[in-house]
Design an enzyme around this catalytic site. Structure first.
Site, PDB file in Angstrom:
ATOM      1  N   LYS A   1       7.588   5.605   4.597  1.00  0.00           N
ATOM      2  CA  LYS A   1       7.537   6.994   4.296  1.00  0.00           C
ATOM      3  C   LYS A   1       8.885   7.646   3.604  1.00  0.00           C
ATOM      4  O   LYS A   1       9.052   8.187   2.767  1.00  0.00           O
ATOM      5  CB  LYS A   1       7.166   7.671   5.426  1.00  0.00           C
ATOM      6  CG  LYS A   1       5.728   7.491   5.727  1.00  0.00           C
ATOM      7  CD  LYS A   1       4.652   7.838   4.690  1.00  0.00           C
ATOM      8  CE  LYS A   1       3.269   7.658   5.221  1.00  0.00           C
ATOM      9  NZ  LYS A   1       2.391   8.111   3.761  1.00  0.00           N
TER      10      LYS A   1
ATOM     11  N   TYR B   1       6.473   1.442   8.998  1.00  0.00           N
ATOM     12  CA  TYR B   1       5.494   2.416   8.357  1.00  0.00           C
ATOM     13  C   TYR B   1       6.748   3.768   8.102  1.00  0.00           C
ATOM     14  O   TYR B   1       6.313   4.220   6.966  1.00  0.00           O
ATOM     15  CB  TYR B   1       4.396   2.818   9.408  1.00  0.00           C
ATOM     16  CG  TYR B   1       3.744   4.204   9.284  1.00  0.00           C
ATOM     17  CD1 TYR B   1       2.837   4.183   7.986  1.00  0.00           C
ATOM     18  CD2 TYR B   1       4.022   5.273   9.967  1.00  0.00           C
ATOM     19  CE1 TYR B   1       2.323   5.286   7.597  1.00  0.00           C
ATOM     20  CE2 TYR B   1       3.219   6.582   9.430  1.00  0.00           C
ATOM     21  CZ  TYR B   1       2.480   6.488   8.424  1.00  0.00           C
ATOM     22  OH  TYR B   1       1.699   7.624   8.150  1.00  0.00           O
TER      23      TYR B   1
ATOM     24  N   SER C   1       5.835  11.442   6.968  1.00  0.00           N
ATOM     25  CA  SER C   1       5.560  11.314   8.376  1.00  0.00           C
ATOM     26  C   SER C   1       6.739  11.690   9.383  1.00  0.00           C
ATOM     27  O   SER C   1       7.877  11.309   9.110  1.00  0.00           O
ATOM     28  CB  SER C   1       4.949  10.044   8.692  1.00  0.00           C
ATOM     29  OG  SER C   1       4.635   9.767  10.123  1.00  0.00           O
TER      30      SER C   1
ATOM     31  N   ASN D   1       0.808  -1.108   0.001  1.00  0.00           N
ATOM     32  CA  ASN D   1      -0.090   0.066  -0.011  1.00  0.00           C
ATOM     33  C   ASN D   1       0.844   1.412   0.116  1.00  0.00           C
ATOM     34  O   ASN D   1       0.495   2.357  -0.659  1.00  0.00           O
ATOM     35  CB  ASN D   1      -0.918   0.118   1.245  1.00  0.00           C
ATOM     36  CG  ASN D   1      -1.803  -1.181   1.116  1.00  0.00           C
ATOM     37  OD1 ASN D   1      -2.820  -1.232   0.220  1.00  0.00           O
ATOM     38  ND2 ASN D   1      -1.719  -2.124   2.106  1.00  0.00           N
TER      39      ASN D   1
END
Length: 255
Positions: free
Chosen positions: A150, A146, A109, A84
């Site tokens: 990014k 995560y 982020s 994703n």
């Protein structure tokens, strides 16, 4: 800008903040994997960014893309961030380059640089008398997978700028909350981003002229360890909010 602006991940928290502040500024084309729950500005496309055909169709005649879509969970497993967040982001940049998009604004982020918050720096770095600042020129130091995704998105943006002449802005978003910042959480106050300043920052990302930039997305807080100088100088970012404005509310709660 007369051509549509494509906003992926439109129904998420960041998308809601952007549309809540600048819905009337652009001709929007909104994309999300979930159908809308109410009225929306512009055309709404229900699709996933991993669906190349749907993404290509959504990007037709678009001149700017704000890319928010992906798995937002800090604890997201590798298979999800790979599909994703990394593959999906690569598709966004790739199709943008192929279809004549001029500008891509990528929602990065604070997790891309979370490992700078080492034991010898915290909690002092969260306080308003501390001078430590990250300014966007430092290398990523992700705090989780995560954050790795990014950091990968920022690197993809650099590649597509250098090889396909896309203008790319990567916004390392801090702690976006609606209403007041977390009153009893120093780190949350230091990286607080109000909805109003969020909308304004992404508006400036659409309107300003730049090549490739990494900027921090926080309000102009007294407590901060992210520098806003690049966002102010290059984008014309002029934040109006400050987490310190809510110190009186904290004091009232403790009296």
């Amino acid at each position: 800008m007369d051509e549509p602006v494509l906003l992926t991940g439109a129904s998420g928290r960041v998308g809601s903040a952007i549309l809540g502040g600048i819905a009337d500024e652009y001709d929007w084309r909104l994309l999300d994997q979930e159908p809308p729950t109410g009225d929306t500005p512009g055309e709404y496309v229900v699709a996933d960014v991993t669906n190349e055909a749907a993404l290509r169709n959504a990007m037709k005649d678009v001149r700017a893309v704000i890319h928010l879509a992906g798995d937002p969970r800090p604890e997201a497993p590798w298979n999800s961030v790979l599909e994703n967040n990394i593959d999906g982001t690569k598709k966004v940049f790739d199709i943008a380059a192929q279809t004549g998009v001029e500008k891509v604004v990528f929602a990065s982020s604070n997790h891309a640089v979370g490992a700078y918050e080492t034991e010898d720096r915290t909690p002092d770095m969260y306080r308003d008398n501390h001078e430590y600042r990250l300014d966007g020129s430092e290398l990523p130091r992700p705090s989780n997978l995560y954050g790795v995704s990014k950091a990968a998105g920022e690197t993809l943006g650099r590649y597509y700028h250098d090889h396909y002449d896309l203008s790319v802005a990567c916004v390392r978003i801090g702690n976006l909350t609606k209403g007041h910042p977390p009153i009893d959480y120093e780190r949350g106050q230091a990286m607080w981003l109000s909805y109003r300043d969020c909308a304004h920052l992404f508006d400036r990302c659409i309107k300003a002229d730049y090549d490739y930039e990494i900027v921090y997305g926080i309000s102009d807080n007294d407590r901060k360890y992210y520098s806003l100088e690049r966002a102010k100088d290059v984008l014309g970012y002029d934040p109006r909010d400050n987490s310190a404005e809510f110190d009186g509310e904290k004091k009232a709660q403790t009296e």
